[in-house]
Design a protein around this motif. Structure first.
Motif, PDB file in Angstrom:
ATOM      1  N   UNK A   1       0.839  -1.213   0.000  1.00  0.00           N
ATOM      2  CA  UNK A   1       0.000   0.000   0.000  1.00  0.00           C
ATOM      3  C   UNK A   1       0.869   1.256   0.000  1.00  0.00           C
ATOM      4  N   UNK A   2       1.965   1.200   0.750  1.00  0.00           N
ATOM      5  CA  UNK A   2       2.884   2.335   0.818  1.00  0.00           C
ATOM      6  C   UNK A   2       3.521   2.585  -0.551  1.00  0.00           C
ATOM      7  N   UNK A   3       3.937   1.531  -1.223  1.00  0.00           N
ATOM      8  CA  UNK A   3       4.540   1.661  -2.547  1.00  0.00           C
ATOM      9  C   UNK A   3       3.535   2.252  -3.533  1.00  0.00           C
ATOM     10  N   UNK A   4       2.304   1.783  -3.475  1.00  0.00           N
ATOM     11  CA  UNK A   4       1.267   2.310  -4.372  1.00  0.00           C
ATOM     12  C   UNK A   4       1.068   3.798  -4.133  1.00  0.00           C
ATOM     13  N   UNK A   5       1.036   4.205  -2.857  1.00  0.00           N
ATOM     14  CA  UNK A   5       0.874   5.620  -2.524  1.00  0.00           C
ATOM     15  C   UNK A   5       2.052   6.443  -3.061  1.00  0.00           C
ATOM     16  N   UNK A   6       3.260   5.914  -2.925  1.00  0.00           N
ATOM     17  CA  UNK A   6       4.455   6.615  -3.401  1.00  0.00           C
ATOM     18  C   UNK A   6       4.438   6.747  -4.922  1.00  0.00           C
ATOM     19  N   UNK A   7       4.017   5.693  -5.604  1.00  0.00           N
ATOM     20  CA  UNK A   7       4.003   5.722  -7.079  1.00  0.00           C
ATOM     21  C   UNK A   7       3.028   6.754  -7.635  1.00  0.00           C
ATOM     22  N   UNK A   8       2.042   7.145  -6.844  1.00  0.00           N
ATOM     23  CA  UNK A   8       1.079   8.157  -7.282  1.00  0.00           C
ATOM     24  C   UNK A   8       1.662   9.564  -7.203  1.00  0.00           C
ATOM     25  N   UNK A   9       2.729   9.733  -6.443  1.00  0.00           N
ATOM     26  CA  UNK A   9       3.305  11.059  -6.211  1.00  0.00           C
ATOM     27  C   UNK A   9       4.293  11.432  -7.313  1.00  0.00           C
ATOM     28  N   UNK A  10       4.569  12.713  -7.373  1.00  0.00           N
ATOM     29  CA  UNK A  10       5.585  13.221  -8.299  1.00  0.00           C
ATOM     30  C   UNK A  10       6.964  12.821  -7.779  1.00  0.00           C
ATOM     31  N   UNK A  11       7.905  12.509  -8.669  1.00  0.00           N
ATOM     32  CA  UNK A  11       9.253  12.113  -8.231  1.00  0.00           C
ATOM     33  C   UNK A  11       9.927  13.134  -7.312  1.00  0.00           C
ATOM     34  N   UNK A  12       9.768  14.409  -7.589  1.00  0.00           N
ATOM     35  CA  UNK A  12      10.390  15.445  -6.755  1.00  0.00           C
ATOM     36  C   UNK A  12       9.804  15.418  -5.341  1.00  0.00           C
ATOM     37  N   UNK A  13       8.528  15.186  -5.244  1.00  0.00           N
ATOM     38  CA  UNK A  13       7.861  15.116  -3.942  1.00  0.00           C
ATOM     39  C   UNK A  13       8.360  13.905  -3.149  1.00  0.00           C
ATOM     40  N   UNK A  14       8.528  12.779  -3.834  1.00  0.00           N
ATOM     41  CA  UNK A  14       9.029  11.562  -3.183  1.00  0.00           C
ATOM     42  C   UNK A  14      10.455  11.798  -2.688  1.00  0.00           C
ATOM     43  N   UNK A  15      11.276  12.407  -3.531  1.00  0.00           N
ATOM     44  CA  UNK A  15      12.666  12.678  -3.153  1.00  0.00           C
ATOM     45  C   UNK A  15      12.737  13.595  -1.938  1.00  0.00           C
ATOM     46  N   UNK A  16      11.887  14.628  -1.916  1.00  0.00           N
ATOM     47  CA  UNK A  16      11.866  15.551  -0.785  1.00  0.00           C
ATOM     48  C   UNK A  16      11.480  14.822   0.506  1.00  0.00           C
ATOM     49  N   UNK A  17      10.476  13.977   0.436  1.00  0.00           N
ATOM     50  CA  UNK A  17      10.035  13.227   1.616  1.00  0.00           C
ATOM     51  C   UNK A  17      11.119  12.274   2.106  1.00  0.00           C
ATOM     52  N   UNK A  18      11.785  11.604   1.174  1.00  0.00           N
ATOM     53  CA  UNK A  18      12.848  10.680   1.553  1.00  0.00           C
ATOM     54  C   UNK A  18      14.021  11.426   2.187  1.00  0.00           C
TER      55      UNK A  18
ATOM     56  N   UNK B   1      13.854  14.300   3.834  1.00  0.00           N
ATOM     57  CA  UNK B   1      13.434  14.707   5.175  1.00  0.00           C
ATOM     58  C   UNK B   1      13.407  13.524   6.137  1.00  0.00           C
ATOM     59  N   UNK B   2      12.942  12.395   5.669  1.00  0.00           N
ATOM     60  CA  UNK B   2      12.909  11.201   6.508  1.00  0.00           C
ATOM     61  C   UNK B   2      14.330  10.818   6.939  1.00  0.00           C
ATOM     62  N   UNK B   3      15.266  10.856   5.997  1.00  0.00           N
ATOM     63  CA  UNK B   3      16.658  10.541   6.313  1.00  0.00           C
ATOM     64  C   UNK B   3      17.223  11.546   7.315  1.00  0.00           C
ATOM     65  N   UNK B   4      16.928  12.823   7.100  1.00  0.00           N
ATOM     66  CA  UNK B   4      17.394  13.877   8.000  1.00  0.00           C
ATOM     67  C   UNK B   4      16.842  13.666   9.412  1.00  0.00           C
ATOM     68  N   UNK B   5      15.569  13.390   9.513  1.00  0.00           N
ATOM     69  CA  UNK B   5      14.942  13.173  10.822  1.00  0.00           C
ATOM     70  C   UNK B   5      15.523  11.931  11.504  1.00  0.00           C
ATOM     71  N   UNK B   6      15.734  10.873  10.729  1.00  0.00           N
ATOM     72  CA  UNK B   6      16.339   9.657  11.324  1.00  0.00           C
ATOM     73  C   UNK B   6      17.723   9.940  11.885  1.00  0.00           C
ATOM     74  N   UNK B   7      18.537  10.668  11.108  1.00  0.00           N
ATOM     75  CA  UNK B   7      19.882  10.998  11.587  1.00  0.00           C
ATOM     76  C   UNK B   7      19.826  11.878  12.827  1.00  0.00           C
ATOM     77  N   UNK B   8      18.860  12.797  12.863  1.00  0.00           N
ATOM     78  CA  UNK B   8      18.719  13.672  14.013  1.00  0.00           C
ATOM     79  C   UNK B   8      18.345  12.881  15.274  1.00  0.00           C
ATOM     80  N   UNK B   9      17.644  11.771  15.077  1.00  0.00           N
ATOM     81  CA  UNK B   9      17.236  10.922  16.195  1.00  0.00           C
ATOM     82  C   UNK B   9      18.232   9.795  16.463  1.00  0.00           C
ATOM     83  N   UNK B  10      19.305   9.757  15.690  1.00  0.00           N
ATOM     84  CA  UNK B  10      20.324   8.725  15.873  1.00  0.00           C
ATOM     85  C   UNK B  10      19.873   7.357  15.427  1.00  0.00           C
TER      86      UNK B  10
END
Length: 90
Positions: free
Chosen positions: A61-78, A80-89
């Protein structure tokens, strides 16, 4: 004969509403709702098939939701997710 024509006109238009047109619209919506339910049932069956094949439905379901998005939007979310993960160690 004019009474018959007046009765037909009254049946076709009640209170300024074209009854035939209204009935047609309602029946079309009802048909589409039936089709939507049938499609939802088909999708449910596909997810059940995926689960029985050992796939994780939540991830699909997550993959399907991602495939509906624009590539730039997916890249931005990824990013931010990476940044937040690093901030939380993580």
């Amino acid at each position: 004969m004019s009474e018959a024509v007046e009765t037909q006109d009254q049946d076709a238009e009640v209170g300024g509403i074209a009854a035939d047109r209204l009935r047609s619209i309602i029946e079309r919506v009802e048909r589409l709702e039936e089709e939507r339910k049938a499609l939802a049932d088909d999708i449910k069956d596909i997810f059940a098939e995926a689960k029985s094949a050992g796939f994780e439905v939540k991830v699909i379901r997550q993959i399907i939701r991602i495939r509906k998005q624009e590539p730039a939007e997916v890249e931005e979310q990824e990013t931010l997710l990476d940044l937040y993960r690093r901030a939380l160690g993580m």
